[in-house]
Each structure stands twice: as C-alpha cells, then as structure tokens.
Scaffold this motif. Structure first.
Motif, PDB file in Angstrom:
ATOM      1  N   GLU A  16       0.710  -1.215   0.070  1.00 49.72           N
ATOM      2  CA  GLU A  16       0.159   0.099   0.061  1.00 49.72           C
ATOM      3  C   GLU A  16       1.003   1.416   0.084  1.00 49.72           C
ATOM      4  N   ASP A  17       0.599   2.197  -1.014  1.00 49.47           N
ATOM      5  CA  ASP A  17       1.725   3.102  -1.104  1.00 49.47           C
ATOM      6  C   ASP A  17       0.953   4.458  -0.285  1.00 49.47           C
ATOM      7  N   GLU A  18      -0.314   4.469   0.153  1.00 49.68           N
ATOM      8  CA  GLU A  18      -0.823   5.450   1.096  1.00 49.68           C
ATOM      9  C   GLU A  18      -0.400   5.221   2.475  1.00 49.68           C
ATOM     10  N   PRO A  19       0.460   6.185   3.096  1.00 51.11           N
ATOM     11  CA  PRO A  19       0.957   5.759   4.420  1.00 51.11           C
ATOM     12  C   PRO A  19      -0.142   5.521   5.435  1.00 51.11           C
ATOM     13  N   ILE A  20      -1.534   6.405   5.325  1.00 49.16           N
ATOM     14  CA  ILE A  20      -2.454   6.093   6.165  1.00 49.16           C
ATOM     15  C   ILE A  20      -3.171   4.976   5.969  1.00 49.16           C
ATOM     16  N   LEU A  21      -3.555   4.601   4.841  1.00 49.54           N
ATOM     17  CA  LEU A  21      -4.057   3.305   4.404  1.00 49.54           C
ATOM     18  C   LEU A  21      -3.383   2.046   4.918  1.00 49.54           C
ATOM     19  N   ARG A  22      -1.879   2.304   4.618  1.00 49.97           N
ATOM     20  CA  ARG A  22      -0.883   1.191   5.010  1.00 49.97           C
ATOM     21  C   ARG A  22      -1.093   1.013   6.515  1.00 49.97           C
ATOM     22  N   ILE A  23      -0.886   2.301   7.472  1.00 50.81           N
ATOM     23  CA  ILE A  23      -1.191   1.922   8.826  1.00 50.81           C
ATOM     24  C   ILE A  23      -2.386   1.186   9.310  1.00 50.81           C
ATOM     25  N   ASP A  24      -3.435   1.528   8.585  1.00 49.41           N
ATOM     26  CA  ASP A  24      -4.796   1.221   8.834  1.00 49.41           C
ATOM     27  C   ASP A  24      -4.590  -0.394   8.663  1.00 49.41           C
ATOM     28  N   ALA A  25      -4.142  -0.728   7.398  1.00 49.70           N
ATOM     29  CA  ALA A  25      -4.209  -2.175   7.016  1.00 49.70           C
ATOM     30  C   ALA A  25      -3.209  -2.848   7.932  1.00 49.70           C
ATOM     31  N   VAL A  26      -2.107  -2.369   8.664  1.00 43.31           N
ATOM     32  CA  VAL A  26      -1.250  -3.079   9.413  1.00 43.31           C
ATOM     33  C   VAL A  26      -1.945  -3.353  10.798  1.00 43.31           C
ATOM     34  N   ASP A  27      -2.861  -2.219  11.094  1.00 40.12           N
ATOM     35  CA  ASP A  27      -3.435  -2.396  12.634  1.00 40.12           C
ATOM     36  C   ASP A  27      -4.641  -3.456  12.232  1.00 40.12           C
ATOM     37  N   MET A  28      -5.276  -3.556  11.206  1.00 36.51           N
ATOM     38  CA  MET A  28      -6.292  -4.646  10.980  1.00 36.51           C
ATOM     39  C   MET A  28      -5.654  -6.197  10.914  1.00 36.51           C
ATOM     40  N   VAL A  29      -4.496  -6.284  10.372  1.00 39.22           N
ATOM     41  CA  VAL A  29      -3.835  -7.588  10.088  1.00 39.22           C
ATOM     42  C   VAL A  29      -3.359  -7.878  11.329  1.00 39.22           C
ATOM     43  N   GLU A  30      -2.826  -7.004  12.123  1.00 41.61           N
ATOM     44  CA  GLU A  30      -2.199  -7.386  13.636  1.00 41.61           C
ATOM     45  C   GLU A  30      -3.330  -7.802  14.436  1.00 41.61           C
ATOM     46  N   GLN A  31      -4.430  -7.052  14.521  1.00 39.72           N
ATOM     47  CA  GLN A  31      -5.470  -7.273  15.332  1.00 39.72           C
ATOM     48  C   GLN A  31      -6.199  -8.496  15.112  1.00 39.72           C
ATOM     49  N   ALA A  32      -6.066  -8.908  13.766  1.00 43.30           N
ATOM     50  CA  ALA A  32      -6.783 -10.379  13.356  1.00 43.30           C
ATOM     51  C   ALA A  32      -5.730 -11.450  13.694  1.00 43.30           C
ATOM     52  N   GLY A  33      -4.225 -11.206  14.163  1.00 44.83           N
ATOM     53  CA  GLY A  33      -3.759 -12.133  14.624  1.00 44.83           C
ATOM     54  C   GLY A  33      -2.435 -12.561  13.649  1.00 44.83           C
ATOM     55  N   PHE A  34      -2.167 -11.706  12.784  1.00 37.58           N
ATOM     56  CA  PHE A  34      -1.329 -12.131  11.714  1.00 37.58           C
ATOM     57  C   PHE A  34      -0.228 -11.077  12.013  1.00 37.58           C
TER      58      PHE A  34
END
Length: 127
Positions: A16-34
């Motif tokens: 993801e090239d957009e920093p805010i969207l990347r941060i949001d995706a990282v949070d989602m992935v980590e909260q899901a246990g990945f």
C-alpha cells in the motif's frame, strides 16, 4: 512443567503506497492475529517476496502510482509464487472490471474489515 511456546503468526505482506491506509491495514492485520509485513511499493514487495519464503498471503492495493497496473503485478505474483494467496483492494475498480488471478479475492474500498479478516483467515488455513 513444560514451557509454552507462542503459536507462530502467519505473515501477511501489505502493499500500500498511501501511509495512512497502510497503517490502517497493518493495524487490521495485526489485530486479526497475523504478522504484518509492509511494502510501500511494488518493487519493495517483490524484494520482500524474493527474500522471505514464509509469505503466503499478499494484501495489495490496485490503485498504484506512476502508471503501475496492480492487476498485472498480482498476475506476476501468482505466476512467480503460485502458493501465495492474493487479496486485492481498490477504490477505483470493481470486481467486474478485473480479470482476477486464480485464488485472488477482490474487496472494494472502503473495505469491510470483517470480510477482509475472514478472507485472510480462510487463505491462511490453506497452508
């Protein structure tokens, strides 16, 4: 007593090239246990895939800058690394616009996090 070892978290490569969207995706992935692995562009993602043999799920934004065609990159990932599962997302495309690679799933933006997490878990279970 035996020592307990934490279960190894499945890595998900986020492209993801957009920093805010990347941060949001990282949070989602980590909260899901990945385990979130970040790439800021396609070249960075390819380097990571060449170096890390443990990546089995790629979450990629199709809306890439500089004329990069995300769907072509997804097809290249599928051809070069067949075991990798692919999740694609975009704000400016619909599933009907795309010729998705085999075992790729598409989610329009804004994404519905429960659907995305369910797809990641389903894909991680295949390995």
């Amino acid at each position: 007593m035996g020592q307990a070892f934490p279960e190894r978290r499945v890595p998900v490569l986020i492209v993801e090239d957009e920093p805010i969207l990347r941060i949001d995706a990282v949070d989602m992935v980590e909260q899901a246990g990945f385990d979130a692995v970040e790439a800021t562009n396609v070249e960075h993602a390819i380097r990571i895939l060449e170096e890390r043999k443990d990546i089995r799920v790629v979450y990629m934004d199709l809306d890439m800058p500089r004329g990069v065609k995300g769907i072509e990159i997804a097809a290249a990932i599928r051809n070069r690394w067949p075991p990798i599962e692919i999740i694609l997302t975009a704000a400016f495309f619909t599933a009907a616009d795309l010729d998705l690679p085999v075992r790729a799933e598409f989610f329009p933006k804004p994404i519905r996090k429960p659907d995305m997490i369910a797809a990641m878990r389903r894909m991680a279970m295949r390995h």
